[in-house]
Design an enzyme around this catalytic site. Structure first.
Site, PDB file in Angstrom:
ATOM      1  N   GLU A  84       5.005   2.666  15.297  1.00 14.99           N
ATOM      2  CA  GLU A  84       4.054   3.713  14.912  1.00 14.99           C
ATOM      3  C   GLU A  84       3.245   4.146  16.128  1.00 14.99           C
ATOM      4  O   GLU A  84       2.248   3.490  16.479  1.00 14.99           O
ATOM      5  CB  GLU A  84       3.091   3.179  13.842  1.00 14.99           C
ATOM      6  CG  GLU A  84       3.779   2.701  12.583  1.00 14.99           C
ATOM      7  CD  GLU A  84       2.815   2.701  11.395  1.00 14.99           C
ATOM      8  OE1 GLU A  84       3.127   3.363  10.410  1.00 14.99           O
ATOM      9  OE2 GLU A  84       1.757   2.048  11.473  1.00 14.99           O
ATOM     10  N   HIS A  99      -1.018  -3.596  12.252  1.00 12.96           N
ATOM     11  CA  HIS A  99      -1.208  -2.142  12.171  1.00 12.96           C
ATOM     12  C   HIS A  99      -2.200  -1.719  13.250  1.00 12.96           C
ATOM     13  O   HIS A  99      -3.159  -2.431  13.547  1.00 12.96           O
ATOM     14  CB  HIS A  99      -1.722  -1.754  10.775  1.00 12.96           C
ATOM     15  CG  HIS A  99      -1.672  -0.265  10.577  1.00 12.96           C
ATOM     16  ND1 HIS A  99      -2.627   0.573  11.090  1.00 12.96           N
ATOM     17  CD2 HIS A  99      -0.761   0.526   9.970  1.00 12.96           C
ATOM     18  CE1 HIS A  99      -2.304   1.824  10.792  1.00 12.96           C
ATOM     19  NE2 HIS A  99      -1.165   1.823  10.110  1.00 12.96           N
ATOM     20  N   LYS A 158      -3.605   2.172   2.684  1.00 20.05           N
ATOM     21  CA  LYS A 158      -4.867   1.984   3.430  1.00 20.05           C
ATOM     22  C   LYS A 158      -6.033   1.806   2.447  1.00 20.05           C
ATOM     23  O   LYS A 158      -5.831   1.282   1.361  1.00 20.05           O
ATOM     24  CB  LYS A 158      -5.084   3.132   4.420  1.00 20.05           C
ATOM     25  CG  LYS A 158      -3.838   3.356   5.295  1.00 20.05           C
ATOM     26  CD  LYS A 158      -4.061   4.261   6.459  1.00 20.05           C
ATOM     27  CE  LYS A 158      -2.758   4.398   7.230  1.00 20.05           C
ATOM     28  NZ  LYS A 158      -2.875   5.231   8.410  1.00 20.05           N
ATOM     29  N   GLY A 209      -1.771   9.770  11.145  1.00 17.23           N
ATOM     30  CA  GLY A 209      -2.805  10.556  10.474  1.00 17.23           C
ATOM     31  C   GLY A 209      -3.176  11.834  11.205  1.00 17.23           C
ATOM     32  O   GLY A 209      -4.171  12.479  10.880  1.00 17.23           O
ATOM     33  N   GLU A 241      -4.574   0.283  13.260  1.00 15.52           N
ATOM     34  CA  GLU A 241      -5.983   0.347  12.838  1.00 15.52           C
ATOM     35  C   GLU A 241      -6.610  -1.048  12.879  1.00 15.52           C
ATOM     36  O   GLU A 241      -7.781  -1.207  13.209  1.00 15.52           O
ATOM     37  CB  GLU A 241      -6.076   0.977  11.436  1.00 15.52           C
ATOM     38  CG  GLU A 241      -5.846   2.478  11.509  1.00 15.52           C
ATOM     39  CD  GLU A 241      -5.230   3.107  10.273  1.00 15.52           C
ATOM     40  OE1 GLU A 241      -5.254   2.492   9.196  1.00 15.52           O
ATOM     41  OE2 GLU A 241      -4.700   4.227  10.410  1.00 15.52           O
ATOM     42  N   SER A 284       2.645  10.255  10.541  1.00 20.27           N
ATOM     43  CA  SER A 284       2.782  11.621  10.021  1.00 20.27           C
ATOM     44  C   SER A 284       4.167  11.933   9.452  1.00 20.27           C
ATOM     45  O   SER A 284       4.668  13.051   9.576  1.00 20.27           O
ATOM     46  CB  SER A 284       2.386  12.655  11.088  1.00 20.27           C
ATOM     47  OG  SER A 284       1.024  12.498  11.430  1.00 20.27           O
ATOM     48  N   ASN A 311       1.937   2.819   2.829  1.00 24.93           N
ATOM     49  CA  ASN A 311       0.718   2.116   3.244  1.00 24.93           C
ATOM     50  C   ASN A 311      -0.480   2.910   2.730  1.00 24.93           C
ATOM     51  O   ASN A 311      -0.828   3.942   3.295  1.00 24.93           O
ATOM     52  CB  ASN A 311       0.697   2.013   4.781  1.00 24.93           C
ATOM     53  CG  ASN A 311      -0.593   1.403   5.294  1.00 24.93           C
ATOM     54  OD1 ASN A 311      -1.399   0.865   4.533  1.00 24.93           O
ATOM     55  ND2 ASN A 311      -0.796   1.476   6.603  1.00 24.93           N
TER      56      ASN A 311
HETATM   57  P1  PGA Z   1       0.317   8.409   8.342  1.00 23.04           P
HETATM   58  O1  PGA Z   1       0.060   6.846   8.539  1.00 23.04           O
HETATM   59  O2  PGA Z   1       1.644   8.564   7.639  1.00 23.04           O
HETATM   60  O3  PGA Z   1      -0.831   8.895   7.505  1.00 23.04           O
HETATM   61  O4  PGA Z   1       0.340   9.028   9.711  1.00 23.04           O
HETATM   62  C1  PGA Z   1       1.096   5.943   8.829  1.00 23.04           C
HETATM   63  C2  PGA Z   1       0.564   4.549   8.965  1.00 23.04           C
HETATM   64  O5  PGA Z   1      -0.558   4.370   9.489  1.00 23.04           O
HETATM   65  O6  PGA Z   1       1.225   3.574   8.565  1.00 23.04           O
END
Ligand code: PGA
Length: 250
Positions: free
Chosen positions: A167, A95, A12, A173, A97, A213, A10
């Site tokens: 997630e 997601h 982003k 992140g 976000e 992460s 992903n």
């Molecule tokens: P990350 O993000 O691996 O940077 O923690 C995962 C995601 O949001 O899909």
């Protein structure tokens, strides 16, 4: 039941066009003899390029979002039909976000799921609890509600086109991944919920990815868990070396 694992990147809102093309070429040319399914989710504006660059490759292309509307006067939105028409195969829906920063509710996500599947895109449906919920030990109730109010509106046939990504928001992140035990426990819980709603066979076929992460150092221990069928990878998917190493490790 053996499920083919998935490693999905992903991206982003990251990378210039030049960087995106380079990363696509690196993944396409440097990952070899892998057993998992590989997917990348670049920004909308790079999707056509990605589809073209990956034509002869096994790597699948997906979008990070789509509108819940079919078409019409929705300035700035991108429809599922448009994505399908440029050769995109998957879309991420729900997601954290999008839920947190753009106010997407379970009700809206239910509509997105339906419109995406109608077009017909395959879906990576995300769920997961924020930190305060985990601290109160209410993560199962929280994730149940996310599944019940969006995903459980689907028919059995549509559910077969969905991959779930668990997630935990506190792991995205932050560098702080769920432990393999925490991930396995939640994945088993989700699979059990699927079984109650859609039956044993669909539950056993559904891939449930872990996200938050993931990196080369922790990937193997997470992806070895019985109910963890791969990962949705953010930050580490932007580095060709790290992403490829995770592809080769499953
Ligand atoms: P990350 O993000 O691996 O940077 O923690 C995962 C995601 O949001 O899909």
């Amino acid at each position: 039941m053996s499920r083919r694992k998935i490693i999905a990147g992903n991206w982003k809102m990251n990378l210039s066009l030049t960087q995106a093309r380079q990363l696509i070429a690196d993944v396409r040319d440097q990952a070899s003899d892998y057993e998992c399914e590989v997917m990348i989710f670049p920004s909308f504006v790079y999707l056509t390029d990605a589809v073209n660059l990956l034509k002869e490759s096994e790597v699948k292309v997906g979008a990070q979002n789509c509108s819940e509307k079919e078409s019409g006067a929705y300035t700035g939105e991108v429809s599922a039909a448009m994505l399908s028409s440029v050769g995109v195969e998957y879309v991420i829906i729900g997601h954290s976000e999008r839920r947190e920063l753009f106010g997407e509710t379970n009700e809206v996500l239910k509509e997105k799921l339906k419109v995406a599947l109608r077009h017909p895109l395959k879906v990576v449906f995300c769920c997961g609890e924020p930190l305060s919920i985990r601290q109160a030990n209410q993560q199962e109730e929280y994730v149940s509600k996310q599944l019940e109010e969006s995903l459980f509106a689907l028919s059995d046939e549509d559910m077969l086109q969905v991959v779930i990504a668990y997630e935990p928001v506190w792991a995205i992140g932050t560098g702080l991944n769920a432990t393999p035990d925490q991930a396995q426990q939640m994945h088993a819980f989700i699979r059990n919920k699927l079984s109650e709603k859609f039956g044993k066979s669909i539950a056993a076929q559904t891939r449930i990815l872990y996200g938050g992460s993931c990196k080369p150092e922790n990937a193997a221990s997470l992806f070895d868990c019985a109910d963890v069928d791969g990962g949705l990878i953010g930050g580490a998917s932007l580095q060709a070396k790290d992403f490829i190493s995770m592809i080769q490790s499953v």
